[in-house]
Scaffold this active site. Structure first.
Site, PDB file in Angstrom:
ATOM      1  N   HIS A 127       2.586  -3.859 -16.124  1.00 28.40           N
ATOM      2  CA  HIS A 127       2.021  -5.070 -15.530  1.00 28.40           C
ATOM      3  C   HIS A 127       2.158  -5.048 -14.007  1.00 28.40           C
ATOM      4  CE1 HIS A 127       1.462  -9.505 -15.020  1.00 28.40           C
ATOM      5  NE2 HIS A 127       2.369  -9.322 -14.072  1.00 28.40           N
ATOM      6  N   GLU A 128       3.331  -4.658 -13.523  1.00 28.47           N
ATOM      7  CA  GLU A 128       3.554  -4.652 -12.069  1.00 28.47           C
ATOM      8  C   GLU A 128       2.701  -3.590 -11.376  1.00 28.47           C
ATOM      9  OE1 GLU A 128       5.064  -7.019 -10.653  1.00 28.47           O
ATOM     10  OE2 GLU A 128       5.831  -7.910 -12.495  1.00 28.47           O
ATOM     11  N   HIS A 131      -0.866  -4.745 -10.829  1.00 27.79           N
ATOM     12  CA  HIS A 131      -1.129  -5.553  -9.632  1.00 27.79           C
ATOM     13  C   HIS A 131      -1.553  -4.650  -8.463  1.00 27.79           C
ATOM     14  CE1 HIS A 131      -0.046  -9.556 -10.870  1.00 27.79           C
ATOM     15  NE2 HIS A 131       1.180  -9.225 -11.218  1.00 27.79           N
ATOM     16  N   GLU A 190      -2.321 -12.670 -12.689  1.00 27.28           N
ATOM     17  CA  GLU A 190      -1.323 -12.378 -13.719  1.00 27.28           C
ATOM     18  C   GLU A 190      -1.985 -11.978 -15.031  1.00 27.28           C
ATOM     19  OE1 GLU A 190       1.968 -12.117 -13.306  1.00 27.28           O
ATOM     20  OE2 GLU A 190       1.539 -12.437 -11.190  1.00 27.28           O
TER      21      GLU A 190
END
Length: 266
Positions: A127-128, A131, A190
């Site tokens: 997920h990070e 970004h 997100e």
């Protein structure tokens, strides 16, 4: 309030036209900063954090996190970052992690108490990194630049025309921009990172189904102490779970189609 927000953003149209882009999910973006600028900022921020925060010296802990990150990063497009990613575990009780342009990944030890296994931690790291892939940092800074330009211009117009209650009007505009633009924008980032991260972890051989349990753990760890979704930069855990479930099919196909099965030991 939306009548004020639209003119604020429209004021940056000339700049916007020179910075149009498309995210990996097909969403239109405005990116005003170059990759070199973002990488330089990432390097500086990461160096500062390593000086200010305690870095974990636990060999097994570091090897575990590096093993997971090293399984995922080869699946990051070379156009995003082609070098060796630097992974640092910070000895801090925050339940958090991050990735920065320029191949930087930070994981706080507090997260290791909530992400119970390699697959759950892979969901967070994926997920990070997502970004960074989707250039969300660039997009947020670009948005802030345009909003500041618009707010300054409106303030000057109000002052020039001697509009009464200029202060309260500008304060109301600020709140309207935050609730009407910035918070939904953050929630979009997100959600987008969840989808891209789900794909990354699956391609690396981590079970994407574990992302569901991760967010159940996150919800339990928060003890219900979070703002209502409308006023939050992050979607509610249940919303995230529903969106992950809706995108689980393609991720499971990626997971089943790869022969990779990392074995990272904590």
């Amino acid at each position: 309030m939306s009548a004020w927000i639209k003119p604020l953003l429209a004021l940056g149209l000339t700049v916007v036209l020179s910075g149009c882009a498309t995210s990996p999910t097909g969403r239109n973006q405005v990116l005003l900063y170059s990759s070199d600028q973002l990488e330089q900022m990432g390097d500086q921020a990461f160096s500062s954090m390593k000086e200010e925060l305690k870095v974990s010296n636990k060999r097994v802990q570091n090897s575990y996190v590096e093993c997971i990150a090293n399984a995922i990063t080869p699946h990051v497009p070379q156009s995003v970052y082609a070098g060796q990613w630097e992974v640092v575990v910070f000895d801090d009780e925050q339940v958090n992690a991050f990735a920065l342009p320029g191949g930087k990944i930070g994981v706080y030890t507090g997260l290791l108490n909530v992400a119970e296994n390699q697959d759950q931690l892979a969901a967070v790291i994926g997920h990070e990194i997502a970004h960074v892939i989707a250039e969300h940092g660039n997009e947020r800074m670009s948005q802030g630049t345009l909003i500041n330009m618009g707010s300054q211009a409106v303030g000057q117009v109000l002052a020039a025309n001697e509009v009464s209650q200029t202060g309260p009007i500008m304060a109301a505009i600020g709140l309207g921009v935050q609730v009407g633009v910035q918070l939904p924008f953050s929630r979009t980032h997100e959600s987008e990172a969840d989808v891209i991260g789900l794909q990354l972890m699956a391609q690396a051989g981590f079970n994407p189904r574990s992302s569901i349990q991760l967010w159940k753990n996150m919800d339990a760890a928060s003890s219900g102490e979070r703002p209502m979704e409308f006023l939050s930069t992050h979607p509610a855990p249940q919303t995230r779970i529903e969106e992950l479930q809706a995108n689980m099919g393609p991720a499971l196909a990626d997971y089943q189609n790869t022969s990779q099965r990392p074995s990272c030991k904590s």
